[in-house]
Design an enzyme around this catalytic site. Sequence first.
Site, short mmCIF file in Angstrom:
data_model
loop_
_atom_site.label_atom_id
_atom_site.label_comp_id
_atom_site.label_asym_id
_atom_site.label_seq_id
_atom_site.Cartn_x
_atom_site.Cartn_y
_atom_site.Cartn_z
N HIS A 141 0.77 -1.00 -0.07
CA HIS A 141 -0.30 -0.16 0.28
C HIS A 141 0.72 1.68 -0.21
O HIS A 141 1.29 1.33 0.56
CB HIS A 141 -0.75 -0.16 1.28
CG HIS A 141 -1.59 1.16 1.40
ND1 HIS A 141 -3.18 1.81 0.60
CD2 HIS A 141 -1.47 2.09 2.37
CE1 HIS A 141 -3.43 2.96 0.24
NE2 HIS A 141 -2.67 3.20 1.87
N SER A 142 0.73 2.39 -0.62
CA SER A 142 1.09 3.87 -1.10
C SER A 142 2.38 3.53 -0.81
O SER A 142 3.05 2.70 -1.49
CB SER A 142 0.22 4.33 0.00
OG SER A 142 1.15 6.00 0.73
#
Length: 416
Positions: free
Chosen positions: A292-293
């Site tokens: 994620h991210s």
Amino acid sequence: MSISLSSLIFLPIWISTAQIQQGGPDEKEKTTALKDLLSRINLDELMKKDEPPFDFPDTLEGFEYAFNEKGQLRHIKTGEPFVFNYREDLHRWNQKRYEALGEIITKYVYELLEKDCHLQKISIPVDATESEPKSFIFMSEDALTNPQKLMVLIHGSGVVRAGQWARRLIINEDLDSGTQIPFIKRAVDEGYGVIVLNPNENYIEVEKPKMRKQLSADGTDEPAEKRERREKVSKETKKRRDFFEKYRNPQKEKEMMQLFIRENGSPEEHAVYVWDHFIAKSAAESVFFVAHSYGGLAFVELMIQREADVKSKVTAVALTDSVHNVWHQEAGKTIREWMRENCCNWVSSSEPLDTSVESMLPDCPRVSAGTDRHELTSWKSFPSIFKFFAEASQAKSSSQKPTLTRRSHRIKHEEL
């Protein structure tokens, strides 16, 4: 006519400034120093002296909060969600309270990883001495021995730690949306080994040692009048310093220093370290990443540094609103081609889940996560990610590519 507190505080400084401005060159230097001091004093900071102490509970029960059967954080007595503005007009105090609760949440999630998910906490570096700073990751019992599948989870940057996607979601929404626990439990149910990275645990904080005060001269031969004058100046200087320190740091917060963890001093270093010492040594035929991210950027950096190994071991990568950039990270042509065939990025978008989203970069396909909230992209794309991995596994066994990367809407990129 009312006089404000800040006016009373600054009045002696203003008077002193006016007086010394009438003097010679030496006095002008003092004027410059005082003006510099005034420019660095923040009125909002001065008002910190009225803050309550930063003395917060160290348990959820102490905060009078608990997670209910739906995994929602609720007040024990009122049943209400968490309230950030507990004290009006005290934003800094409220923020410190929120951060204190966040640290408790982090420990709570660690406990869930061990007790509910049955993961093991593994200290790193693996050869750390007893005295050096250490971090840790979490692994399922079969993470290194599972001959078929291994899932690796990497969260984003910021205050989150192993097992979390977003602290904000844990506190304001629920455990399912804010933690990696649903991914871990489903992965275990589907026969995956699991490794949970901890890329933000890069250092430990210790109190900064106080500077030793230099001993003054003995002064035995110093005239009494001169010694008294020097001592008087010294006392006045200390009094002024203590006065301004009271307003600069009214809570007497400790000054801390960071001791970085060997070979794990950044998310990128951490990803490479865990790859070298754990993932690369695992028995799994197929490794799958969910990043994620900033975790996506860490994965791309891992691939740049371990390209051949990653290509031989990793079957598919699910990114959720990844912030990687193949140009800035200088990912080569062969890496970009591999990512186009084996990665998918579920990005924040108001479009329905899995709808194609155009990309300006020549890397992996981008599809909608079904939400325009960055922190929710992992949770909202949860079912699609497992479907993507299942297709990738099936494609690998039949020497075909995952269906998702072969859709007719896939964007073709020209090599620049």
